[in-house]
Scaffold this motif. Structure first.
Motif, PDB file in Angstrom:
ATOM      1  N   TYR A 215       0.861  -1.181   0.000  1.00 41.71           N
ATOM      2  CA  TYR A 215       0.000   0.000   0.000  1.00 41.71           C
ATOM      3  C   TYR A 215       0.897   1.231   0.000  1.00 41.71           C
ATOM      4  CZ  TYR A 215      -3.611  -3.219   1.804  1.00 41.71           C
ATOM      5  OH  TYR A 215      -4.485  -4.262   1.989  1.00 41.71           O
ATOM      6  N   PHE A 216       0.545   2.215  -0.817  1.00 46.09           N
ATOM      7  CA  PHE A 216       1.294   3.467  -0.800  1.00 46.09           C
ATOM      8  C   PHE A 216       0.637   4.483   0.123  1.00 46.09           C
ATOM      9  CE2 PHE A 216       2.530   7.665  -2.255  1.00 46.09           C
ATOM     10  CZ  PHE A 216       3.894   7.526  -2.430  1.00 46.09           C
ATOM     11  N   LEU A 222      -6.294  -0.465   7.738  1.00 46.00           N
ATOM     12  CA  LEU A 222      -7.300  -1.524   7.762  1.00 46.00           C
ATOM     13  C   LEU A 222      -6.647  -2.891   7.610  1.00 46.00           C
ATOM     14  CD1 LEU A 222     -10.080   0.065   5.530  1.00 46.00           C
ATOM     15  CD2 LEU A 222     -10.249  -0.426   7.980  1.00 46.00           C
ATOM     16  N   ASP A 223      -5.679  -2.983   6.722  1.00 48.99           N
ATOM     17  CA  ASP A 223      -4.951  -4.232   6.514  1.00 48.99           C
ATOM     18  C   ASP A 223      -4.308  -4.690   7.813  1.00 48.99           C
ATOM     19  OD1 ASP A 223      -2.272  -5.665   5.984  1.00 48.99           O
ATOM     20  OD2 ASP A 223      -3.218  -5.780   4.011  1.00 48.99           O
ATOM     21  N   TRP A 224      -3.634  -3.763   8.510  1.00 49.47           N
ATOM     22  CA  TRP A 224      -2.940  -4.134   9.750  1.00 49.47           C
ATOM     23  C   TRP A 224      -3.944  -4.554  10.817  1.00 49.47           C
ATOM     24  CZ3 TRP A 224       1.001  -1.007  13.132  1.00 49.47           C
ATOM     25  CH2 TRP A 224       2.125  -1.804  13.377  1.00 49.47           C
ATOM     26  N   CYS A 225      -5.058  -3.835  10.911  1.00 46.54           N
ATOM     27  CA  CYS A 225      -6.091  -4.220  11.877  1.00 46.54           C
ATOM     28  C   CYS A 225      -6.621  -5.627  11.570  1.00 46.54           C
ATOM     29  CB  CYS A 225      -7.235  -3.216  11.860  1.00 46.54           C
ATOM     30  SG  CYS A 225      -6.842  -1.601  12.583  1.00 46.54           S
ATOM     31  N   MET A 226      -6.847  -5.908  10.311  1.00 50.44           N
ATOM     32  CA  MET A 226      -7.329  -7.226   9.923  1.00 50.44           C
ATOM     33  C   MET A 226      -6.327  -8.303  10.321  1.00 50.44           C
ATOM     34  SD  MET A 226      -9.862  -8.863   8.308  1.00 50.44           S
ATOM     35  CE  MET A 226     -10.669  -7.922   7.006  1.00 50.44           C
ATOM     36  N   ARG A 227      -5.069  -8.050  10.077  1.00 49.51           N
ATOM     37  CA  ARG A 227      -4.038  -9.032  10.417  1.00 49.51           C
ATOM     38  C   ARG A 227      -3.892  -9.200  11.927  1.00 49.51           C
ATOM     39  NH1 ARG A 227       0.506  -6.148   7.570  1.00 49.51           N
ATOM     40  NH2 ARG A 227       1.851  -7.654   8.646  1.00 49.51           N
ATOM     41  N   GLY A 265      -5.469   1.077  -3.054  1.00 43.66           N
ATOM     42  CA  GLY A 265      -5.440   0.454  -1.733  1.00 43.66           C
ATOM     43  C   GLY A 265      -6.700  -0.328  -1.438  1.00 43.66           C
ATOM     44  N   MET A 266      -7.855   0.219  -1.837  1.00 44.72           N
ATOM     45  CA  MET A 266      -9.109  -0.507  -1.652  1.00 44.72           C
ATOM     46  C   MET A 266      -9.056  -1.869  -2.335  1.00 44.72           C
ATOM     47  SD  MET A 266     -12.091   2.276  -2.410  1.00 44.72           S
ATOM     48  CE  MET A 266     -12.181   3.859  -1.579  1.00 44.72           C
ATOM     49  N   LEU A 267      -8.617  -1.860  -3.592  1.00 45.59           N
ATOM     50  CA  LEU A 267      -8.584  -3.113  -4.341  1.00 45.59           C
ATOM     51  C   LEU A 267      -7.596  -4.103  -3.731  1.00 45.59           C
ATOM     52  CD1 LEU A 267      -8.842  -1.959  -8.054  1.00 45.59           C
ATOM     53  CD2 LEU A 267     -10.560  -3.141  -6.680  1.00 45.59           C
ATOM     54  N   ARG A 268      -6.458  -3.611  -3.259  1.00 45.22           N
ATOM     55  CA  ARG A 268      -5.500  -4.520  -2.623  1.00 45.22           C
ATOM     56  C   ARG A 268      -6.098  -5.134  -1.355  1.00 45.22           C
ATOM     57  NH1 ARG A 268      -0.197  -5.745  -2.841  1.00 45.22           N
ATOM     58  NH2 ARG A 268       0.833  -6.400  -0.916  1.00 45.22           N
ATOM     59  N   PHE A 269      -6.760  -4.296  -0.566  1.00 47.30           N
ATOM     60  CA  PHE A 269      -7.382  -4.785   0.667  1.00 47.30           C
ATOM     61  C   PHE A 269      -8.456  -5.826   0.357  1.00 47.30           C
ATOM     62  CE2 PHE A 269     -10.726  -4.313   3.923  1.00 47.30           C
ATOM     63  CZ  PHE A 269     -10.008  -4.677   5.051  1.00 47.30           C
ATOM     64  N   TYR A 270      -9.328  -5.535  -0.586  1.00 39.80           N
ATOM     65  CA  TYR A 270     -10.387  -6.486  -0.929  1.00 39.80           C
ATOM     66  C   TYR A 270      -9.807  -7.771  -1.515  1.00 39.80           C
ATOM     67  CZ  TYR A 270     -13.519  -2.456  -0.464  1.00 39.80           C
ATOM     68  OH  TYR A 270     -14.209  -1.374   0.011  1.00 39.80           O
TER      69      TYR A 270
END
Length: 316
Positions: A215-216, A222-227, A265-270
């Motif tokens: 992610y730039f 959100l990614d870190w929270c998910m992990r 970033g949205m697409l990477r997260f999804y």
């Protein structure tokens, strides 16, 4: 190209158990950076680590005028803009404290905010991350400080204004942002908090891993929270810890650049966390919807710029 550092690259002596280092990623934050750094020291930070993504303004100079660069203030100067996640990871490598607070340069901590966050973080061995009450300068709560995970469905409902129907059909149109809910009396568990103010335990971070540098800008929090959640760590929202946040100070002059990376970033997260739940045709619809939203946002910015230009010519 490695970053240019204002101090010799030496390890910091591990501080006391309750100590907290603060990592601030800066990009042209101007005078806001100095206010952020001052609030972090006033709130009790052991060390403030400013990681600068090749700013071209006076933000670093204003900090250096007021604070000596020594063991308590570290400035890391990146030769280019590496993005938020990569800069956070660089800052982490200059910290040895058991707690690390990631803080946006356009935020100001209240004097007791850091203590309240640390107390909650240490109140249970299962808590790995906490965030505070992000507020506007007028004291109202900002979106994003507490939220559930924005599934593609929830995100699209909000993007196209359908989340306004939540009060009529809460199950079908629920928003992922919780700032309109009553403020809880004390700390509560949430799915996710904002990367603008994110305090983590080092032991949790060591287990989960660093920020995803794929992610730039946007969605890396959100990614870190998910992990963290997938690894069994609880995330808490602490309403008594108030942080004033001037939204978008570092990005308001580059709306198209920011929106482009936000949607990437949205697409990477999804793709990382939801792609396996969707058949290929439905996933294709999600991708199309994200880029359709991007086109609408770009069009909105363009219209605003045209209006401002017309007003400027009118008053010239």
């Amino acid at each position: 190209m490695p970053p240019s550092i204002s101090l010799p690259a030496t390890l910091i002596t591990p501080p006391l158990q309750g100590a907290c280092d603060v990592v601030v990623v800066n990009y042209n934050a101007g005078e806001f950076l100095r206010a952020c750094v001052e609030s972090a020291f006033a709130a009790g930070a052991s060390t403030v680590i400013v990681v600068d993504n090749n700013s071209r303004d006076c933000s670093l100079a204003t900090v250096e005028q007021c604070h000596k660069v020594d063991d308590s203030l570290i400035i890391v100067r990146n030769a280019s803009n590496l993005g938020f996640a990569a800069a956070c990871n660089i800052g982490t490598r200059y910290s040895a404290a058991p707690h690390i607070l990631f803080l946006n340069p356009d935020t100001v901590l209240s004097s007791d905010a850091l203590g309240g966050l640390i107390d909650t973080l240490n109140s249970s061995p299962s808590i790995g991350m906490v965030g505070g009450f992000l507020c506007n300068p007028d004291g109202s709560e900002q979106p994003g400080g507490r939220r559930v995970f924005p599934t593609p469905q929830r995100a699209l409902l909000r993007a196209f204004g359908l989340s306004r129907l939540t009060r009529f059909f809460p199950a079908a149109f629920a928003d992922f942002l919780l700032h309109k809910d009553p403020v809880p009396a004390g700390p509560v568990e949430v799915d996710a908090i904002s990367g603008a103010c994110m305090l983590v335990k080092r032991e949790a971070m060591d287990m989960v891993g660093l920020w995803d540098e794929g992610y730039f800008l946007h969605c890396e929090d959100l990614d870190w929270c998910m992990r963290f959640g997938h690894s069994g760590w609880k995330i808490m929202f602490v309403p008594c810890a108030r942080i004033t946040h001037e939204v978008g100070v570092c990005s308001r002059n580059r709306p198209y650049f920011v929106e482009w990376h936000k949607h990437l970033g949205m697409l990477r997260f999804y793709r990382k966390f939801f792609r396996h739940r969707y058949p290929i045709l439905l996933w294709g619809g999600v991708v199309l919807a994200v880029w359709f939203r991007f086109s609408l946002v770009v069009a909105r910015h363009a219209v605003r710029q045209l209006r401002r230009s017309a007003e400027a010519r009118k008053h010239a």
